[in-house]
Motif scaffolding. Structure first.
Motif, PDB file in Angstrom:
ATOM      1  N   ASP A  71     -27.781 -12.325 -26.576  1.00  0.00           N
ATOM      2  CA  ASP A  71     -27.617 -11.006 -27.175  1.00  0.00           C
ATOM      3  C   ASP A  71     -28.913 -10.194 -27.197  1.00  0.00           C
ATOM      4  OD1 ASP A  71     -24.920 -11.271 -27.615  1.00  0.00           O
ATOM      5  OD2 ASP A  71     -25.136 -12.027 -29.659  1.00  0.00           O
ATOM      6  N   ARG A  72     -30.042 -10.836 -26.933  1.00  0.00           N
ATOM      7  CA  ARG A  72     -31.326 -10.126 -26.995  1.00  0.00           C
ATOM      8  C   ARG A  72     -31.786  -9.577 -25.650  1.00  0.00           C
ATOM      9  NH1 ARG A  72     -35.572 -13.466 -30.872  1.00  0.00           N
ATOM     10  NH2 ARG A  72     -34.529 -13.063 -32.878  1.00  0.00           N
ATOM     11  N   VAL A  73     -31.386 -10.211 -24.552  1.00  0.00           N
ATOM     12  CA  VAL A  73     -31.950  -9.857 -23.251  1.00  0.00           C
ATOM     13  C   VAL A  73     -30.837  -9.413 -22.307  1.00  0.00           C
ATOM     14  CG1 VAL A  73     -33.820 -11.534 -23.563  1.00  0.00           C
ATOM     15  CG2 VAL A  73     -31.756 -12.211 -22.324  1.00  0.00           C
ATOM     16  N   ASP A  74     -31.236  -8.957 -21.119  1.00  0.00           N
ATOM     17  CA  ASP A  74     -30.264  -8.617 -20.085  1.00  0.00           C
ATOM     18  C   ASP A  74     -29.585  -9.904 -19.612  1.00  0.00           C
ATOM     19  OD1 ASP A  74     -29.395  -8.310 -17.171  1.00  0.00           O
ATOM     20  OD2 ASP A  74     -29.776  -6.233 -17.720  1.00  0.00           O
ATOM     21  N   ARG A  75     -28.277  -9.961 -19.773  1.00  0.00           N
ATOM     22  CA  ARG A  75     -27.553 -11.202 -19.517  1.00  0.00           C
ATOM     23  C   ARG A  75     -27.557 -11.599 -18.051  1.00  0.00           C
ATOM     24  NH1 ARG A  75     -23.357  -8.530 -23.756  1.00  0.00           N
ATOM     25  NH2 ARG A  75     -24.288  -9.397 -25.651  1.00  0.00           N
ATOM     26  N   THR A 193     -27.132  -3.284 -15.543  1.00  0.00           N
ATOM     27  CA  THR A 193     -27.811  -4.004 -16.622  1.00  0.00           C
ATOM     28  C   THR A 193     -26.778  -4.350 -17.678  1.00  0.00           C
ATOM     29  OG1 THR A 193     -28.367  -1.912 -17.714  1.00  0.00           O
ATOM     30  CG2 THR A 193     -30.021  -2.855 -16.224  1.00  0.00           C
ATOM     31  N   TYR A 194     -26.977  -5.476 -18.340  1.00  0.00           N
ATOM     32  CA  TYR A 194     -25.950  -6.010 -19.233  1.00  0.00           C
ATOM     33  C   TYR A 194     -26.571  -6.480 -20.540  1.00  0.00           C
ATOM     34  CZ  TYR A 194     -23.335  -5.762 -14.929  1.00  0.00           C
ATOM     35  OH  TYR A 194     -22.741  -5.302 -13.780  1.00  0.00           O
ATOM     36  N   ARG A 195     -26.909  -5.540 -21.375  1.00  0.00           N
ATOM     37  CA  ARG A 195     -27.441  -5.823 -22.708  1.00  0.00           C
ATOM     38  C   ARG A 195     -26.395  -5.481 -23.754  1.00  0.00           C
ATOM     39  NH1 ARG A 195     -32.926  -6.341 -23.705  1.00  0.00           N
ATOM     40  NH2 ARG A 195     -34.290  -6.159 -21.893  1.00  0.00           N
ATOM     41  N   THR A 415     -22.250  -1.780 -23.922  1.00  0.00           N
ATOM     42  CA  THR A 415     -23.136  -0.783 -23.362  1.00  0.00           C
ATOM     43  C   THR A 415     -22.860  -0.646 -21.880  1.00  0.00           C
ATOM     44  OG1 THR A 415     -24.834  -1.350 -24.949  1.00  0.00           O
ATOM     45  CG2 THR A 415     -25.538  -0.123 -23.005  1.00  0.00           C
TER      46      THR A 415
END
Length: 420
Positions: A71-75, A193-195, A415
């Motif tokens: 949940d903190r970084v780009d998956r 991007t996947y945040r 997002t």
């Protein structure tokens, strides 16, 4: 896959599916080759069984903090990094085997790293799925992912890994490194991007974020019930499978080939469920998919407890395989629908943690019950537990509640991925 999922689910999902399927093939071969390698070096049962502990321990240690990281970084980038780390450690292991310097401790250390990566990778992949496919296609997407894993890990990897190990012990691990490398490339080609959505108030401690995921899951009656069901039913299922080899030989009169065919029945059922599951769910609704699945779960335990026919047991395991595929499809899709983007990693990892805990308890419980009360004891216990579960949860999965989950968007939408 490209012809079907590529058109209906999109090219990004097609790459994610291919990466997942390749990883399942490599992981499955390593799972077969690892105990073979240990058995070739020692006949100590404790040393051999330690491999299973090494496989499960990361799920208990890292599932929850792994969800925070997701949940903190780009998956997507996290998945790529994990794959390349796994490539590196497997390459070291394969090289050590080729040069005759590999020991059991090195093998177990590598397995620990690989399984730690798998915990986080799987959580990240599940969190990415809602961002790369339309909401209405989540069942189909999860079905394709489950089907690919079923075929490669449970049907192809076993015989292929065993054959390659006979040729040379290092080959299955080298091939596994190659599949992770291809997976890293494919995931890297998934544009965007996947945040998760930014957390209000900034980043907090890992403990606080884990607690938030737990609290949110506990506040959702439908998801909470499904998570607890997975944990509880994994206890009885793993207990049943842990002593299935004894049931097969002592009661069913099967040899090693027949015992293996029982798992093939379950794998074929899982493949069928993955292939047509989204249409079945649409036809009978998610409510009845879950309810009928619980009845099948109880029925399997009853068949294993009472039947002496290998054919009947095989049919029961086939039906259970179909149910398992549909259950995963519905539970994953409901979680992805209802969970806010910022919590996808933590809620998913909490579910994995509960499931892994059930597996660990079940592995011990099966042997204890069978040893003390007889070989059928784990199955009678599983049957009773399943009946209690059906009685207590039948109303939870009512049509109105499940329909609302399918109709309403997640509290916080994912997002949008910024596509390159």
């Amino acid at each position: 896959m490209t012809g079907v999922a590529g058109n209906r689910l999109g090219g990004r999902f097609a790459r994610l599916w291919a990466a997942s399927t390749l990883s399942a093939l490599g992981s499955g071969m390593a799972m077969v080759a690892a105990p073979l390698y240990v058995a070739s070096r020692t006949d100590d049962p404790l040393v051999v069984s330690a491999g299973a502990a090494v496989g499960w321990l990361p799920w208990l240690l890292f599932a929850l903090p792994g969800g925070v990281l997701v949940d903190r970084v780009d998956r997507r980038r996290l998945m790529v990094v994990i794959d390349w780390v796994r490539v590196a450690v497997l390459a070291v292991l394969a090289a050590a085997m080729v040069t005759g310097r590999a020991g059991i401790l090195l093998l177990y250390a590598v397995l620990f790293v690989i399984n730690t990566g798998e915990v986080v990778f799987r959580t990240a992949a599940q969190a990415v799925v809602p961002a790369v496919v339309p909401r209405s296609r989540l069942e189909r997407a999860n079905g394709w992912l489950g089907g690919g894993t079923q075929v490669m890990q449970n049907m192809v990897a076993g015989p292929l890994g065993g054959f390659l190990f006979v040729v040379a012990a290092a080959i299955p691990f080298g091939v596994n490194a190659g599949t992770y490398a291809l997976s890293a490339v494919l995931v890297g080609l998934v544009a965007g991007t996947y945040r998760g959505s930014p957390e209000p108030g900034g980043r907090r401690s890992v403990r606080a974020e884990v607690a938030e995921g737990f609290r949110w899951l506990l506040s959702q009656r439908l998801l909470r019930t499904m998570a607890l069901l997975i944990g509880l039913l994994n206890v009885t299922l793993t207990a049943a499978l842990a002593v299935l080899v004894l049931l097969a030989t002592e009661r069913l009169g099967l040899g090693s080939v027949g015992y293996g065919l029982l798992f093939t029945c379950m794998a074929v059922g899982g493949l069928l469920g993955s292939a047509v599951g989204d249409r079945l769910v649409a036809a009978i609704t998610a409510t009845w998919t879950v309810r009928i699945g619980l009845v099948i779960e109880a029925g399997l335990h009853l068949v294993l407890a009472a039947s002496r026919s290998a054919v009947v047991v095989g049919v029961g395991l086939f039906a259970f395989g179909v149910h398992g595929a549909l259950w995963n499809m519905v539970s994953n899709s409901l979680r992805q629908r209802l969970t806010p983007a910022a919590l996808q990693g933590r809620v998913g990892s909490t579910t994995l943690f509960i499931a892994a805990g059930g597996n660990c308890v079940g592995a011990l419980l099966g042997g204890v019950l069978a040893g003390r009360f007889g070989i059928t004891a784990p199955y009678w216990v599983g049957f009773v537990v399943a009946l209690v579960v059906i009685a207590m949860t039948w109303r939870v999965f009512d049509r109105a509640t499940v329909a609302a989950a399918y109709a309403e968007p997640a509290p916080l939408s994912e997002t949008p991925a910024s596509v390159a």
